[in-house]
Design an enzyme around this catalytic site. Structure first.
Site, mmCIF file in Angstrom:
data_model
loop_
_atom_site.group_PDB
_atom_site.id
_atom_site.type_symbol
_atom_site.label_atom_id
_atom_site.label_comp_id
_atom_site.label_asym_id
_atom_site.label_seq_id
_atom_site.Cartn_x
_atom_site.Cartn_y
_atom_site.Cartn_z
ATOM 1 N N LYS A 1 0.824 -1.206 0.000
ATOM 2 C CA LYS A 1 0.000 0.000 0.000
ATOM 3 C C LYS A 1 0.868 1.271 0.000
ATOM 4 O O LYS A 1 0.643 2.191 -0.783
ATOM 5 C CB LYS A 1 -0.834 -0.027 1.285
ATOM 6 C CG LYS A 1 -2.172 0.576 1.205
ATOM 7 C CD LYS A 1 -3.095 0.057 2.319
ATOM 8 C CE LYS A 1 -2.468 -0.204 3.661
ATOM 9 N NZ LYS A 1 -2.299 0.944 4.540
ATOM 10 N N ARG B 1 -10.318 2.312 8.202
ATOM 11 C CA ARG B 1 -9.692 1.043 8.543
ATOM 12 C C ARG B 1 -10.616 0.201 9.417
ATOM 13 O O ARG B 1 -10.276 -0.895 9.818
ATOM 14 C CB ARG B 1 -8.422 1.369 9.318
ATOM 15 C CG ARG B 1 -7.442 0.269 9.399
ATOM 16 C CD ARG B 1 -6.215 0.635 8.617
ATOM 17 N NE ARG B 1 -5.005 0.095 9.157
ATOM 18 C CZ ARG B 1 -3.809 0.588 8.895
ATOM 19 N NH1 ARG B 1 -3.698 1.665 8.149
ATOM 20 N NH2 ARG B 1 -2.750 0.015 9.369
ATOM 21 N N ARG C 1 11.013 -11.102 6.104
ATOM 22 C CA ARG C 1 11.560 -9.736 6.261
ATOM 23 C C ARG C 1 12.615 -9.685 7.358
ATOM 24 O O ARG C 1 12.440 -10.268 8.420
ATOM 25 C CB ARG C 1 10.429 -8.773 6.622
ATOM 26 C CG ARG C 1 9.774 -8.105 5.426
ATOM 27 C CD ARG C 1 8.433 -7.561 5.832
ATOM 28 N NE ARG C 1 8.563 -6.541 6.870
ATOM 29 C CZ ARG C 1 8.580 -5.236 6.612
ATOM 30 N NH1 ARG C 1 8.476 -4.799 5.389
ATOM 31 N NH2 ARG C 1 8.680 -4.384 7.594
ATOM 32 N N ARG D 1 11.727 -8.988 13.252
ATOM 33 C CA ARG D 1 10.872 -8.293 14.232
ATOM 34 C C ARG D 1 9.719 -9.166 14.701
ATOM 35 O O ARG D 1 9.213 -10.000 13.951
ATOM 36 C CB ARG D 1 10.322 -7.000 13.621
ATOM 37 C CG ARG D 1 11.403 -5.973 13.451
ATOM 38 C CD ARG D 1 10.924 -4.673 12.901
ATOM 39 N NE ARG D 1 9.524 -4.656 12.506
ATOM 40 C CZ ARG D 1 8.993 -3.657 11.818
ATOM 41 N NH1 ARG D 1 9.723 -2.635 11.445
ATOM 42 N NH2 ARG D 1 7.722 -3.668 11.486
HETATM 43 P P1 AMP Z 1 0.116 1.985 8.840
HETATM 44 O O1 AMP Z 1 1.366 2.744 8.671
HETATM 45 O O2 AMP Z 1 -0.974 2.452 7.919
HETATM 46 O O3 AMP Z 1 0.305 0.505 8.797
HETATM 47 O O4 AMP Z 1 -0.423 2.314 10.341
HETATM 48 C C1 AMP Z 1 0.364 2.067 11.476
HETATM 49 C C2 AMP Z 1 -0.522 1.912 12.703
HETATM 50 O O5 AMP Z 1 -1.255 3.128 12.928
HETATM 51 C C3 AMP Z 1 -1.562 0.828 12.589
HETATM 52 O O6 AMP Z 1 -1.072 -0.446 12.953
HETATM 53 C C4 AMP Z 1 -2.619 1.315 13.576
HETATM 54 O O7 AMP Z 1 -2.243 1.036 14.911
HETATM 55 C C5 AMP Z 1 -2.562 2.816 13.403
HETATM 56 N N1 AMP Z 1 -3.538 3.299 12.391
HETATM 57 C C6 AMP Z 1 -3.270 3.829 11.167
HETATM 58 N N2 AMP Z 1 -4.385 4.194 10.536
HETATM 59 C C7 AMP Z 1 -5.415 3.893 11.378
HETATM 60 C C8 AMP Z 1 -6.833 4.025 11.299
HETATM 61 N N3 AMP Z 1 -7.441 4.558 10.212
HETATM 62 N N4 AMP Z 1 -7.563 3.610 12.360
HETATM 63 C C9 AMP Z 1 -6.982 3.069 13.448
HETATM 64 N N5 AMP Z 1 -5.658 2.910 13.589
HETATM 65 C C10 AMP Z 1 -4.878 3.323 12.571
#
Ligand code: AMP
Length: 303
Positions: free
Chosen positions: A111, A187, A222, A250
């Site tokens: 993504k 999300r 990874r 990790r």
């Molecule tokens: P990402 O970089 O998009 O994988 O987001 C990293 C972390 O941020 C995720 O694992 C969630 O804990 C939090 N997060 C990001 N976007 C959302 C969202 N729309 N709703 C809830 N938590 C989010």
């Protein structure tokens, strides 16, 4: 750095790539005094880094705004080229109506790579909720303090912490003018409901799909180099043998953690999709990033 610019809404209208032979570049840098204390080896290192970074940065801009300039010539000739290109009216393939596209998909589907490319190609503001949250954690804000525990454990942050923030960001002038790409939002079903309640429509909701088994394979292989921050993959991007011992696998890349996260992801996505039936396009995320991007771009310019 390009990603940070994009997230801050700083988007270039024109990009000049000044191309000079290495020897000439070195003599200019030394003559100008900027690098006068550098040894030849240090300069060569900088030059190699520059070339490598450049090859990754330039393809992220829309082709029509990039101009390569032969910088082996006199200043005056170079300037004439630069001015001529600056005078050309901006051309953009972006549709006239400000684009509002959301990209969703499981962790490991690619993504982030697609979103960075997308925002540059279509000149839209990139709104990544993950990045907003990470910035808040780093800055130690109230939101960051509340979000940190959830993020560290791989759980979703409660929607009430993020929904107003996104709604507010969407009212800003840059988004109204240029459109936006929502990366990682919605999300959860209640976030989708909040969008509907606030009348926030997207023209396209792109769902990047990758089978669970592939995601597990991508994740389990990874490895992180803690010294450089580089990410390798034991099968797809093998690390050099001499750094193997220091690589870290990790905890959130272990099979059990990945499968748990996927279980959570599927239950959320099943509740989100029905809100966006008309806008939804499923994208096969199993091929190379360039191929996936072709599908993403095609789906986003036809509606
Ligand atoms: P990402 O970089 O998009 O994988 O987001 C990293 C972390 O941020 C995720 O694992 C969630 O804990 C939090 N997060 C990001 N976007 C959302 C969202 N729309 N709703 C809830 N938590 C989010």
């Amino acid at each position: 750095q390009l990603h940070s610019m994009q997230l801050a809404g700083i988007l270039a209208n024109k990009v000049f790539v000044m191309q000079a032979d290495e020897k000439l570049a070195r003599s200019r840098a030394v003559d100008s005094g900027v690098y006068q204390d550098l040894s030849t080896e240090q300069f060569d290192g900088l030059y190699t880094d520059y070339t490598r970074n450049l090859s990754q940065i330039v393809p992220l801009f829309p082709k029509q705004i990039v101009r390569c300039v032969d910088a082996n010539r006199e200043d005056g000739d170079i300037w004439t080229d630069v001015q001529a290109f600056c005078r050309q009216p901006p051309t953009s393939k972006a549709p006239r109506r400000p684009m509002r596209v959301a990209v969703i998909g499981p962790t490991g589907a690619g993504k982030a790579t697609q979103c960075v490319r997308f925002a540059h190609r279509f000149n839209v503001v990139h709104i990544s909720t993950g990045d907003i949250l990470r910035d808040n954690v780093k800055a130690g804000t109230e939101l960051g303090k509340k979000a940190k525990g959830f993020m560290d454990s791989g759980a979703l942050v409660p929607s009430d912490l993020i929904v107003d923030l996104v709604k507010d960001r969407l009212t800003k002038a840059d988004v109204k003018k240029q459109g936006c790409l929502l990366d990682g939002f919605p999300r959860a079903p209640d976030q989708a409901q909040a969008m509907v309640d606030a009348g926030l429509k997207v023209q396209r909701m792109l769902l990047i799909e990758v089978p669970d088994e592939t995601l597990v394979e991508r994740g389990c292989g990874r490895r992180l180099d803690p010294e450089t921050g580089d990410i390798y993959h034991m099968k797809f991007k093998p690390p050099p043998a001499d750094i193997m011992d220091r690589l870290v696998h990790r905890s959130d890349d272990q099979e059990e953690a990945i499968r748990n996260r996927l279980k959570g992801y599927h239950s959320q996505i099943d509740g989100i999709v029905p809100y966006f039936k008309d806008a939804l396009v499923k994208i096969d995320g199993t091929s190379k990033p360039d191929e996936v991007f072709k599908l993403v771009a095609r789906a986003s310019t036809r509606w």
